[in-house]
Enzyme design. Structure first.
Site, PDB file in Angstrom:
ATOM      1  CG  ASP A  98     -11.598  36.719  12.826  1.00 19.92           C
ATOM      2  OD1 ASP A  98     -11.694  35.498  13.660  1.00 19.92           O
ATOM      3  OD2 ASP A  98     -10.986  37.356  12.250  1.00 19.92           O
ATOM      4  CG  ASP A 101      -8.335  33.281  13.770  1.00 16.69           C
ATOM      5  OD1 ASP A 101      -9.713  33.422  13.835  1.00 16.69           O
ATOM      6  OD2 ASP A 101      -7.583  34.201  13.749  1.00 16.69           O
ATOM      7  CE1 TYR A 250     -10.789  41.793  12.876  1.00 19.47           C
ATOM      8  CE2 TYR A 250     -10.378  40.161  14.083  1.00 19.47           C
ATOM      9  CZ  TYR A 250     -10.536  40.497  12.883  1.00 19.47           C
ATOM     10  OH  TYR A 250     -10.688  39.667  11.957  1.00 19.47           O
ATOM     11  CD  GLU A 497      -6.812  35.087   7.964  1.00 18.56           C
ATOM     12  OE1 GLU A 497      -7.283  34.431   8.980  1.00 18.56           O
ATOM     13  OE2 GLU A 497      -5.943  35.551   8.025  1.00 18.56           O
TER      14      GLU A 497
END
Length: 539
Positions: A98, A101, A250, A497
């Site tokens: 995603d 990571d 999430y 990120e």
């Protein structure tokens, strides 16, 4: 033109009683003038939307998990996650990481694919004209192939591979992964209506994309989408109640009802079957579809997208008379979102920075900017086709105004902002060089194939002040704060990120803007020169 302001012999007294001379005051005014002059110049930059589109699709290749294909263009990446699902006796190789990571989270991955598919459904001709349709199809299919694997039984969907807690202890290349690859699923006893319905929406929207180019695959996707929707609706519950490991990363804050409406409308669009529209109308009030007035659209909160899709049906007249009243309510809520973006919703607007960026929250705000840009651009198209304009609390709005604001958000992303920074990595002269991304921040295994351990990556690579050795082309980072400030540091994960769902909505937006720019350039080329009789007559 920059003007020098002169105050004659006037002296200005400060709050502390000090006195500033005319020279000091004039200098301050000139410096402020330089800032706003340079910012206004930045706002007028002509952007290369075709290049932005091309680069955005490269990003999805950098995020691939599994065995990479022969035509992989991002050469610093390699195979990874080749044993995913092995412990559970299921093949879960593939899909997307995603962000920075190596966990494969099902909910944001499904939303990413839905938005890629919506881009292709809405702006497929423009994507094709830019020569990027095949890469768009490949980006979608990399996700849907994984969903087919993950949907092992009608009432079973594998939701996640990897664990966020253990994964974040390590800073490794995906090719070196040593973290546990535990897989998690939802089923009848541990439901996850939000995840199942979002995956249904992804596969239903993708089935539209592949309908002409690969009919068999389109039909397969649609079958999976219908089964997943039935599963989601029959066994209701939030997936983060069934899978504890996902809560900190999430969690489904909005619940699952928005995803059920979202999936139903995508299935209606994919099949034309009225039962799905009946579902969205019947449950509109009790599921919040016509109740929630939204100021955001994201991987978690789908209501604004639901309302835009429903409003499209009303604008196009594609409904039965029994649906009209409810669709009008959906449209009203859709335009609440549109008006809030345009600061024409009375006092209930989305905040903007001084530089003009929509600002929803500090952490990865750019996801809200890109999703808003897409919804605004799509809705302006629907309105223009229907020859209608919404009436905001602050007055009527033309479709062109909605479109121009979507363009302004796009241009901000590409560098027309106070920092003169492109937040699309690899685009323009200045872009983030220290993206918070494990694979990009460590030398490619193709250049240095020695194993890099879990903590070695932190020791040798994470804390380096130098730019990443690999450029994560096409990634859209979290972006600046509410004061348009951005710090390009690897440890500044809230801003540096990138996530797949940041970039996916922009595929359609870039394609549309490129198409209009090409048309504009062609029109200019076709105009007679200044020396022609026609131009002299018209002057």
């Amino acid at each position: 033109m920059l003007r020098r302001l002169v105050f004659g012999n006037m002296k200005i007294k400060g709050n502390d009683g000090s006195v500033m001379s005319t020279r000091t005051t004039t200098l301050m005014v000139m410096l402020l003038g330089v800032f706003f002059f340079s910012w206004s110049c930045a706002a007028e930059i002509k952007h290369d939307y075709r290049d932005a589109l091309h680069k955005s699709l490269l990003y999805f290749e950098a995020q691939r998990s599994g065995r990479l294909p022969y035509n992989q263009r991002v050469s610093w990446r390699g195979h990874s996650g080749l044993t995913d699902g092995l412990e559970q006796g299921v093949d879960l190789v593939g899909g997307y990481y995603d962000a920075g990571d190596h966990v494969k989270f099902g909910l944001p991955m499904a939303f990413t694919v839905t938005m890629l598919s919506w881009s292709a459904v809405e702006f497929g001709h423009e994507i094709d004209a830019a020569g990027e349709l095949q890469y768009t199809l490949e980006a979608i299919k990399w996700g849907t192939d994984y969903f087919i694997k993950a949907h092992t039984y009608p009432d079973v969907l594998w939701a996640e591979v990897g664990d966020g807690d253990t994964d974040h202890y390590c800073w490794q290349r995906p090719e070196d992964m040593t973290t546990p690859r535990q897989a998690y699923k939802i089923d009848k006893t541990k439901p996850g209506s939000d995840l199942a319905a979002e995956t249904a929406a992804a596969m239903a929207s993708a089935s539209i994309v592949f309908r002409k180019v690969n009919p068999h695959y389109s039909h397969l996707l649609l079958n999976h989408a219908q089964e997943l929707f039935q599963f989601a609706d029959k066994y209701r519950g939030s997936y983060d109640s069934s899978i504890e490991a996902v809560k900190s990363y999430y969690g489904s804050i909005s619940g699952y009802k928005d995803e059920l409406l979202w999936a139903a409308l995508w299935l209606h669009r994919a099949t034309g079957q009225e039962e799905y529209l009946d579902y969205a109308v019947k449950n509109a009030e009790c599921f919040g579809g016509t109740g929630w007035a939204m100021t955001e659209f994201s991987w978690d909160v789908k209501y604004a997208g639901v309302q835009i899709l429903a409003a499209k049906l009303l604008l196009e007249g594609d409904y039965a008379s029994r649906h009209e009243d409810t669709l009008q309510q959906y449209k009203s809520k859709a335009e609440h979102y549109i008006c809030a973006c345009l600061e024409k919703n009375g006092g209930n607007n989305i905040e903007r920075t001084r530089g003009g960026m929509l600002f929803v929250r500090q952490w990865n705000n750019m996801q809200h900017v890109t999703s808003a840009a897409f919804l605004l651009m799509a809705y302006s198209e629907y309105l223009a086709a229907a020859e209608q304009e919404p009436s905001c609390p602050n007055g009527p709005v033309q479709p062109e105004e909605i479109f121009e604001f979507a363009k302004s958000q796009t241009d901000y992303i590409l560098g027309s902002n106070p920092m003169h920074t492109s937040y699309l990595v690899g685009y323009g002269r200045k872009f983030p060089k220290r993206v918070h991304h494990r694979g990009a921040s460590i030398v490619s295994f193709k250049k240095s194939d020695g194993f890099i351990g879990c903590t070695q990556g932190y020791d040798d690579w994470f804390g380096r002040s130098k730019p990443n050795p690999n450029v994560l082309v096409g990634a859209i980072v979290g972006g600046p704060d509410r004061r348009d400030r951005f710090r390009d540091y690897r440890e500044n994960f809230m801003q540096t990120e990138a996530c797949t769902y940041n970039t996916s909505p922009m595929v359609g937006v870039f394609a549309k803007l490129n198409s209009l720019l090409v048309s504009e350039q062609e029109n200019v080329q076709q105009q007679p020169s200044s020396s022609s009789p026609v131009s002299h007559q018209s002057s």
